[in-house]
Structures are given as C-alpha cells and as structure tokens.
Design an enzyme around this catalytic site. Structure first.
Site, PDB file in Angstrom:
ATOM      1  N   HIS A 149       4.800  -4.543  10.900  1.00 31.32           N
ATOM      2  CA  HIS A 149       5.185  -3.796  12.109  1.00 31.32           C
ATOM      3  C   HIS A 149       5.337  -4.731  13.308  1.00 31.32           C
ATOM      4  O   HIS A 149       4.657  -5.758  13.407  1.00 31.32           O
ATOM      5  CB  HIS A 149       4.119  -2.747  12.470  1.00 31.32           C
ATOM      6  CG  HIS A 149       4.103  -1.566  11.563  1.00 31.32           C
ATOM      7  ND1 HIS A 149       4.916  -0.470  11.744  1.00 31.32           N
ATOM      8  CD2 HIS A 149       3.366  -1.297  10.458  1.00 31.32           C
ATOM      9  CE1 HIS A 149       4.680   0.416  10.795  1.00 31.32           C
ATOM     10  NE2 HIS A 149       3.740  -0.064   9.999  1.00 31.32           N
ATOM     11  N   ASP A 156       5.895   4.875   4.943  1.00 34.27           N
ATOM     12  CA  ASP A 156       6.784   3.949   5.657  1.00 34.27           C
ATOM     13  C   ASP A 156       6.830   2.574   4.968  1.00 34.27           C
ATOM     14  O   ASP A 156       7.488   1.654   5.464  1.00 34.27           O
ATOM     15  CB  ASP A 156       6.411   3.825   7.135  1.00 34.27           C
ATOM     16  CG  ASP A 156       5.027   3.266   7.375  1.00 34.27           C
ATOM     17  OD1 ASP A 156       4.101   3.588   6.600  1.00 34.27           O
ATOM     18  OD2 ASP A 156       4.855   2.492   8.337  1.00 34.27           O
ATOM     19  N   HIS A 157       6.130   2.448   3.836  1.00 34.52           N
ATOM     20  CA  HIS A 157       6.189   1.216   3.023  1.00 34.52           C
ATOM     21  C   HIS A 157       6.760   1.477   1.627  1.00 34.52           C
ATOM     22  O   HIS A 157       7.073   0.527   0.911  1.00 34.52           O
ATOM     23  CB  HIS A 157       4.787   0.595   2.888  1.00 34.52           C
ATOM     24  CG  HIS A 157       4.224   0.181   4.213  1.00 34.52           C
ATOM     25  ND1 HIS A 157       4.058  -1.129   4.576  1.00 34.52           N
ATOM     26  CD2 HIS A 157       3.824   0.921   5.279  1.00 34.52           C
ATOM     27  CE1 HIS A 157       3.569  -1.175   5.804  1.00 34.52           C
ATOM     28  NE2 HIS A 157       3.415   0.042   6.257  1.00 34.52           N
ATOM     29  N   HIS A 160       1.410   3.961   1.833  1.00 39.00           N
ATOM     30  CA  HIS A 160       1.956   4.755   2.947  1.00 39.00           C
ATOM     31  C   HIS A 160       3.485   4.884   2.849  1.00 39.00           C
ATOM     32  O   HIS A 160       4.178   3.942   2.483  1.00 39.00           O
ATOM     33  CB  HIS A 160       1.544   4.145   4.290  1.00 39.00           C
ATOM     34  CG  HIS A 160       0.115   4.444   4.650  1.00 39.00           C
ATOM     35  ND1 HIS A 160      -0.611   3.690   5.541  1.00 39.00           N
ATOM     36  CD2 HIS A 160      -0.707   5.438   4.220  1.00 39.00           C
ATOM     37  CE1 HIS A 160      -1.832   4.205   5.648  1.00 39.00           C
ATOM     38  NE2 HIS A 160      -1.921   5.258   4.859  1.00 39.00           N
ATOM     39  N   HIS A 191       0.844  -1.202   0.000  1.00 40.82           N
ATOM     40  CA  HIS A 191       0.000   0.000   0.000  1.00 40.82           C
ATOM     41  C   HIS A 191       0.870   1.240   0.000  1.00 40.82           C
ATOM     42  O   HIS A 191       2.076   1.165   0.176  1.00 40.82           O
ATOM     43  CB  HIS A 191      -0.995  -0.019   1.164  1.00 40.82           C
ATOM     44  CG  HIS A 191      -0.403   0.121   2.524  1.00 40.82           C
ATOM     45  ND1 HIS A 191       0.432  -0.831   3.084  1.00 40.82           N
ATOM     46  CD2 HIS A 191      -0.517   1.106   3.463  1.00 40.82           C
ATOM     47  CE1 HIS A 191       0.778  -0.444   4.300  1.00 40.82           C
ATOM     48  NE2 HIS A 191       0.232   0.721   4.551  1.00 40.82           N
ATOM     49  N   ASP A 249      -0.188  -3.681   6.330  1.00 47.36           N
ATOM     50  CA  ASP A 249      -0.810  -3.165   7.557  1.00 47.36           C
ATOM     51  C   ASP A 249      -2.277  -3.584   7.661  1.00 47.36           C
ATOM     52  O   ASP A 249      -3.077  -2.885   8.292  1.00 47.36           O
ATOM     53  CB  ASP A 249      -0.734  -1.628   7.586  1.00 47.36           C
ATOM     54  CG  ASP A 249       0.682  -1.123   7.812  1.00 47.36           C
ATOM     55  OD1 ASP A 249       1.579  -1.940   8.086  1.00 47.36           O
ATOM     56  OD2 ASP A 249       0.882   0.108   7.717  1.00 47.36           O
ATOM     57  N   HIS A 258      -7.496  -0.648   5.591  1.00 48.56           N
ATOM     58  CA  HIS A 258      -6.459   0.249   6.125  1.00 48.56           C
ATOM     59  C   HIS A 258      -6.281   1.403   5.140  1.00 48.56           C
ATOM     60  O   HIS A 258      -6.261   2.569   5.529  1.00 48.56           O
ATOM     61  CB  HIS A 258      -5.170  -0.547   6.311  1.00 48.56           C
ATOM     62  CG  HIS A 258      -3.986   0.266   6.731  1.00 48.56           C
ATOM     63  ND1 HIS A 258      -3.888   0.878   7.962  1.00 48.56           N
ATOM     64  CD2 HIS A 258      -2.839   0.580   6.080  1.00 48.56           C
ATOM     65  CE1 HIS A 258      -2.727   1.523   8.040  1.00 48.56           C
ATOM     66  NE2 HIS A 258      -2.073   1.361   6.908  1.00 48.56           N
TER      67      HIS A 258
HETATM   68 ZN   LIG Z   1       0.004   1.775   6.446  1.00 51.92          ZN
END
Ligand SMILES: [Zn+2]
Length: 257
Positions: free
Chosen positions: A167, A57-58, A55, A53, A129, A112
């Site tokens: 995570h 941090d990915h 985001h 996805h 996530d 998410h």
């Molecule tokens: Zn995420």
C-alpha cells in the site's frame, strides 16, 4: 537484480509485477483488470501469482487471472479463504517462480492476519500488509504479540533488503511517526522526500530496511524516546517490546488507518 514494477490498483494498493523476457508473475493481485492491462501492454504471459494473505484487496483478481492463464501457478499460505491455489507454502518453503530467475524463501509473519506470509529472495522482501513504509498493518485475525514478533523477524534481515509492501500509506504513516518522535530529523527528512515523490506522482516504495529501522516507530520499540511516547499514550510503564508495540498500534488505530 529482479525487474519489479508497481501496478497501482484501487485507491492505494500496489500489485507488484515481476518480469523476465515474456514471462511475468504478480504479487497480491486484488484486481485482475490492471494486471491484464499491464501484461497485454508488454506482451507478457502470467506464469505465477504470489499471495501474502487472504484479504480481498490482495486476492480478488485470482479467479479471473487463472481463467485467462490456466497454467499459472498460485503460491499462497494454507488458508481456505484463498481461492485457486496450486501450491500451498509454509515457513521455510522455497518458491521457484516458473520462467523467471526468481527464487524466494517463505517467512511466516502472522499478526495482520493469522496466516500471513512473506517472500524473501534476491535482496527483496514482499511483505504484503505486515510492514509498511514507516508503518505496519493493523491487527485483524492475528494478535498484537504475533505482529510484534513478525516485525522483529523482519527487522533482523540485512539492512539493505528492499521492502516491497502492498500500500501507498507512507505520508500518513510518517505523520504518525512524527507524533511518536517529534524530534527526529530522519522522520522529517523522509517526510519531505515522500511529499516530493507523491507530488510528482511517484511511489514511495520500495524502501530499504535501513530506512525503516531509522524512521518506522513499529521497528523502534526498543528506542527510549519511542517507548516513552507509547507509555505516555498508555498511561503506564510498558515492560516489553511487545507491550510497546501494542500501545503504538492502538494509538495509531485511533488516529489513522
Ligand atoms: Zn490485508
């Protein structure tokens, strides 16, 4: 069996490294530096990146990784917020990772985010996530109904499936699970094991789906004790899995991440 190892990133992210001979792929590289360090250390070439996805941090490492390895394929959902994509993939797509004996089927698991996908193959699921060990992602630009349905899809996979989430949230998640099911010995013993692993610096993931089905409240919305706890929080009767799920998720949003 796939060779999969975690590359820790930021405070609590895991970037998953898949390798075979000198070829490697990574899942959700939020940061290029730890990936480049791990590749360099083992003399590996990056042949592919797999994104669940959009985001940051990915996906934050995509531009640097594809500039160092311009031949690397980048598999991702169709979403203009994700840069450097070579292969947009959707529900049912088969993803063959170049140079690795790894083949995945794409599952769309929105909730998410609206375009979140997961990759299933060889007994493992990379779910970003969507599902966490003992928890699940928050609802950002998807909906509670979507996330509830996505988790039901994952819950129906073979129980021996290994769940690779993105995570290290397990201990906090088990704290919430114990609020929901204070009488659960499965939650208590999983928490003891997770504390032991974290104390010795080991990851608590991946986990088997069977363990999630036994301890993860978000996969247990049909269990009377879980429904009753959600109803106590909501202050009313909850008639569907999706309503129980939404109450649990909102309850957890107030208490934890
Ligand atoms: Zn995420």
């Amino acid at each position: 069996m796939l060779d999969v190892t975690p590359i820790p990133a930021f405070d609590d992210n895991y970037i998953w490294l898949l390798r075979h001979n000198r070829s490697a792929a990574v899942v959700d590289p939020g940061d290029a530096d730890p990936v480049l360090g791990a590749l360099d250390q083992s003399d590996l070439r990056l042949s592919a990146v797999v994104i669940t996805h959009h985001h940051g941090d990915h996906t934050g490492g995509l531009e640097e990784l594809t500039s160092v390895f311009p031949e690397a394929r980048v598999f991702a959902p169709q979403d203009r917020r994700i840069p450097c994509v070579t292969d947009e993939v959707a529900e049912g797509a088969e993803v063959q990772i170049p140079g690795l004996p790894a083949r995945f089927r794409v599952l769309e698991v929105p909730g998410h985010t609206a375009t979140h996908i997961a990759y299933l193959g060889d007994g493992v699921l990379f779910c970003g996530d969507t599902l966490f060990a003992a928890g699940c992602g928050r609802v950002f630009d998807g909906t509670f109904e979507q996330l509830a349905a996505s988790l039901e899809r994952i819950a129906a996979l073979p129980p021996e499936t290994l769940i690779y989430c993105a995570h290290e949230y397990t201990l906090a998640n088990l704290g919430f699970a114990a609020w929901v099911e204070p009488e659960s010995s499965a939650v208590a013993s999983r928490a003891a094991e997770a504390r032991r692993r974290r104390a010795s610096g080991e990851p608590t993931v991946p986990s088997h789906l069977a363990e999630e089905l036994a301890t993860n409240p978000f996969l247990r919305t049909g269990v009377p004790a879980v429904r009753h706890a959600a109803e106590r929080y909501a202050g009313r009767a909850l008639d569907s899995h999706s309503e129980v799920f939404a109450a649990l998720r909102q309850w957890k949003d107030k208490r934890y991440d």
